[in-house]
Design a protein around this motif. Structure first.
Motif, PDB file in Angstrom:
ATOM      1  N   GLU A 105       0.800  -1.212   0.000  1.00  0.00           N
ATOM      2  CA  GLU A 105       0.000   0.000   0.000  1.00  0.00           C
ATOM      3  C   GLU A 105       0.840   1.273   0.000  1.00  0.00           C
ATOM      4  O   GLU A 105       0.593   2.184  -0.777  1.00  0.00           O
ATOM      5  CB  GLU A 105      -0.935   0.006   1.212  1.00  0.00           C
ATOM      6  CG  GLU A 105      -2.036  -1.029   1.139  1.00  0.00           C
ATOM      7  CD  GLU A 105      -3.026  -0.722   0.025  1.00  0.00           C
ATOM      8  OE1 GLU A 105      -3.146   0.440  -0.393  1.00  0.00           O
ATOM      9  OE2 GLU A 105      -3.702  -1.679  -0.440  1.00  0.00           O
ATOM     10  N   GLU A 106       1.814   1.340   0.881  1.00  0.00           N
ATOM     11  CA  GLU A 106       2.638   2.541   0.981  1.00  0.00           C
ATOM     12  C   GLU A 106       3.905   2.236   1.765  1.00  0.00           C
ATOM     13  O   GLU A 106       3.986   1.250   2.488  1.00  0.00           O
ATOM     14  CB  GLU A 106       1.881   3.684   1.665  1.00  0.00           C
ATOM     15  CG  GLU A 106       1.539   3.413   3.125  1.00  0.00           C
ATOM     16  CD  GLU A 106       0.957   4.626   3.818  1.00  0.00           C
ATOM     17  OE1 GLU A 106       1.673   5.645   3.910  1.00  0.00           O
ATOM     18  OE2 GLU A 106      -0.199   4.549   4.283  1.00  0.00           O
ATOM     19  N   ILE A 107       4.885   3.121   1.581  1.00  0.00           N
ATOM     20  CA  ILE A 107       6.137   3.020   2.345  1.00  0.00           C
ATOM     21  C   ILE A 107       6.074   4.047   3.460  1.00  0.00           C
ATOM     22  O   ILE A 107       5.792   5.232   3.222  1.00  0.00           O
ATOM     23  CB  ILE A 107       7.351   3.292   1.437  1.00  0.00           C
ATOM     24  CG1 ILE A 107       7.396   2.278   0.306  1.00  0.00           C
ATOM     25  CG2 ILE A 107       8.641   3.246   2.251  1.00  0.00           C
ATOM     26  CD1 ILE A 107       8.382   2.614  -0.783  1.00  0.00           C
ATOM     27  N   ARG A 108       6.325   3.582   4.647  1.00  0.00           N
ATOM     28  CA  ARG A 108       6.321   4.475   5.795  1.00  0.00           C
ATOM     29  C   ARG A 108       7.604   4.228   6.592  1.00  0.00           C
ATOM     30  O   ARG A 108       7.731   3.243   7.303  1.00  0.00           O
ATOM     31  CB  ARG A 108       5.095   4.228   6.673  1.00  0.00           C
ATOM     32  CG  ARG A 108       4.875   5.250   7.762  1.00  0.00           C
ATOM     33  CD  ARG A 108       3.588   4.979   8.521  1.00  0.00           C
ATOM     34  NE  ARG A 108       2.414   5.037   7.643  1.00  0.00           N
ATOM     35  CZ  ARG A 108       1.176   4.699   8.047  1.00  0.00           C
ATOM     36  NH1 ARG A 108       0.989   4.262   9.292  1.00  0.00           N
ATOM     37  NH2 ARG A 108       0.170   4.787   7.202  1.00  0.00           N
ATOM     38  N   GLY A 109       8.579   5.129   6.421  1.00  0.00           N
ATOM     39  CA  GLY A 109       9.875   4.913   7.055  1.00  0.00           C
ATOM     40  C   GLY A 109      10.579   3.722   6.438  1.00  0.00           C
ATOM     41  O   GLY A 109      10.776   3.655   5.220  1.00  0.00           O
ATOM     42  N   ASN A 110      10.921   2.751   7.279  1.00  0.00           N
ATOM     43  CA  ASN A 110      11.573   1.543   6.779  1.00  0.00           C
ATOM     44  C   ASN A 110      10.593   0.393   6.583  1.00  0.00           C
ATOM     45  O   ASN A 110      10.991  -0.752   6.437  1.00  0.00           O
ATOM     46  CB  ASN A 110      12.690   1.101   7.739  1.00  0.00           C
ATOM     47  CG  ASN A 110      12.145   0.613   9.071  1.00  0.00           C
ATOM     48  OD1 ASN A 110      11.155   1.136   9.574  1.00  0.00           O
ATOM     49  ND2 ASN A 110      12.806  -0.370   9.660  1.00  0.00           N
ATOM     50  N   LEU A 112       7.116  -1.340   4.619  1.00  0.00           N
ATOM     51  CA  LEU A 112       6.201  -1.426   3.490  1.00  0.00           C
ATOM     52  C   LEU A 112       4.884  -1.955   4.037  1.00  0.00           C
ATOM     53  O   LEU A 112       4.787  -3.125   4.433  1.00  0.00           O
ATOM     54  CB  LEU A 112       6.754  -2.358   2.415  1.00  0.00           C
ATOM     55  CG  LEU A 112       5.885  -2.558   1.169  1.00  0.00           C
ATOM     56  CD1 LEU A 112       5.711  -1.239   0.412  1.00  0.00           C
ATOM     57  CD2 LEU A 112       6.505  -3.616   0.257  1.00  0.00           C
ATOM     58  N   LEU A 113       3.871  -1.094   4.091  1.00  0.00           N
ATOM     59  CA  LEU A 113       2.583  -1.478   4.651  1.00  0.00           C
ATOM     60  C   LEU A 113       1.781  -2.298   3.653  1.00  0.00           C
ATOM     61  O   LEU A 113       1.783  -2.001   2.447  1.00  0.00           O
ATOM     62  CB  LEU A 113       1.787  -0.243   5.069  1.00  0.00           C
ATOM     63  CG  LEU A 113       2.078   0.300   6.471  1.00  0.00           C
ATOM     64  CD1 LEU A 113       3.539   0.685   6.640  1.00  0.00           C
ATOM     65  CD2 LEU A 113       1.168   1.470   6.799  1.00  0.00           C
ATOM     66  N   ARG A 124      -2.180  -3.768  11.728  1.00  0.00           N
ATOM     67  CA  ARG A 124      -1.251  -3.212  10.744  1.00  0.00           C
ATOM     68  C   ARG A 124      -0.176  -4.242  10.430  1.00  0.00           C
ATOM     69  O   ARG A 124       0.593  -4.637  11.298  1.00  0.00           O
ATOM     70  CB  ARG A 124      -0.589  -1.942  11.278  1.00  0.00           C
ATOM     71  CG  ARG A 124       0.204  -1.184  10.220  1.00  0.00           C
ATOM     72  CD  ARG A 124       1.069  -0.102  10.833  1.00  0.00           C
ATOM     73  NE  ARG A 124       2.254  -0.672  11.463  1.00  0.00           N
ATOM     74  CZ  ARG A 124       3.179   0.048  12.104  1.00  0.00           C
ATOM     75  NH1 ARG A 124       3.034   1.356  12.212  1.00  0.00           N
ATOM     76  NH2 ARG A 124       4.239  -0.531  12.643  1.00  0.00           N
ATOM     77  N   SER A 126       3.135  -5.123   8.102  1.00  0.00           N
ATOM     78  CA  SER A 126       4.161  -4.466   7.285  1.00  0.00           C
ATOM     79  C   SER A 126       5.409  -5.329   7.197  1.00  0.00           C
ATOM     80  O   SER A 126       5.638  -6.226   8.027  1.00  0.00           O
ATOM     81  CB  SER A 126       4.516  -3.092   7.865  1.00  0.00           C
ATOM     82  OG  SER A 126       4.988  -3.215   9.198  1.00  0.00           O
ATOM     83  N   GLN A 128       9.652  -5.109   6.859  1.00  0.00           N
ATOM     84  CA  GLN A 128      10.822  -4.250   6.973  1.00  0.00           C
ATOM     85  C   GLN A 128      11.564  -4.258   5.631  1.00  0.00           C
ATOM     86  O   GLN A 128      11.988  -5.310   5.161  1.00  0.00           O
ATOM     87  CB  GLN A 128      11.756  -4.736   8.085  1.00  0.00           C
ATOM     88  CG  GLN A 128      11.177  -4.639   9.481  1.00  0.00           C
ATOM     89  CD  GLN A 128      12.258  -4.584  10.546  1.00  0.00           C
ATOM     90  OE1 GLN A 128      12.904  -3.569  10.748  1.00  0.00           O
ATOM     91  NE2 GLN A 128      12.455  -5.708  11.235  1.00  0.00           N
ATOM     92  N   THR A 200       4.957  -6.797  12.397  1.00  0.00           N
ATOM     93  CA  THR A 200       6.063  -6.274  11.604  1.00  0.00           C
ATOM     94  C   THR A 200       6.994  -7.416  11.242  1.00  0.00           C
ATOM     95  O   THR A 200       7.642  -7.993  12.123  1.00  0.00           O
ATOM     96  CB  THR A 200       6.837  -5.189  12.378  1.00  0.00           C
ATOM     97  OG1 THR A 200       5.930  -4.149  12.757  1.00  0.00           O
ATOM     98  CG2 THR A 200       7.947  -4.607  11.518  1.00  0.00           C
TER      99      THR A 200
END
Length: 210
Positions: A105-110, A112-113, A124, A126, A128, A200
């Motif tokens: 869906e999107e990259i948030r920091g390190n 990948l959601l 959630r 994601s 790493q 995660t």
């Protein structure tokens, strides 16, 4: 005044006592023991190189449980699921090897959601994707690495970091997370279960779904 000389045996006894004191206060080490200790000093980079690809990756692949199946088991009985599917040291959280799929869906920091993973919407999920890779999931989920194999907590932590570094070089070095956004992917990896609201995963494999 007449001075009586000390008996000769008194001097001999004093010398003997001094020798004994030296003997008992001296630590003897076998020849070469210092060099042997130095040669056995833990080398995290070497440990990672020798352990990640040949042992950790096969262990994670072999032990991987489909993520929806694992999460359903954790929801039903966390302790039983941990004992059946996971590994842990002492009273720490269980770590699990998992396989799954989802849409990036999107990259948030390190991170990948992902969506569409089969988990509840409020969880959630994601992967790493670096550059920083945190945690000890690879070390702990592998199942064969224990604290007793290391000299202390520092070496144990360094082993986890070394495995993360190997994964980053093998999996993430050529990965372009931005190109995955909007695409369906499959993954294999590991995570430590702390709360059902956050999963995660540290991946050992990320692929575009066919």
């Amino acid at each position: 005044m007449k001075i009586t000389p000390r008996p000769r045996w008194f001097g001999v006894a004093a010398v003997a006592a001094l020798v004994l004191a030296i003997v008992f206060s001296t630590e003897y080490r076998p020849v070469g023991s210092a060099s042997a200790t130095a040669s056995q000093k833990f080398d995290p980079a070497r440990y990672g190189a020798e352990t990640y690809q040949s042992k950790v990756v096969p262990a994670i692949r072999q032990g991987a449980t489909p993520l929806p199946e694992l999460f359903a088991a954790l929801t039903a009985d966390e302790k039983a699921a941990g004992q059946k599917y996971g590994h842990r040291q002492g009273s720490g959280p269980y770590s699990f090897a998992v396989t799954g799929e989802g849409v990036a869906e999107e990259i948030r920091g390190n991170l990948l959601l992902l969506s569409g993973t089969g988990l509840p919407a409020q969880t959630r999920v994601s992967l790493q994707v670096g550059p920083a890779v945190n945690g000890t999931a690879l070390r702990d989920a592998a199942g064969f690495i224990t604290f007793g194999q290391f000299l202390n907590q520092v070496e144990y932590a360094d082993a986890a970091t070394a495995l993360n570094n190997q994964m980053r070089a093998a999996v993430l070095a050529d990965l372009k997370p931005a190109e995955l956004v909007g695409k369906k992917i499959t993954f294999i990896g590991a995570f430590s279960f702390v709360t059902p609201s956050v999963v995660t995963i540290t991946p050992i494999e990320i692929r575009r779904a066919p």
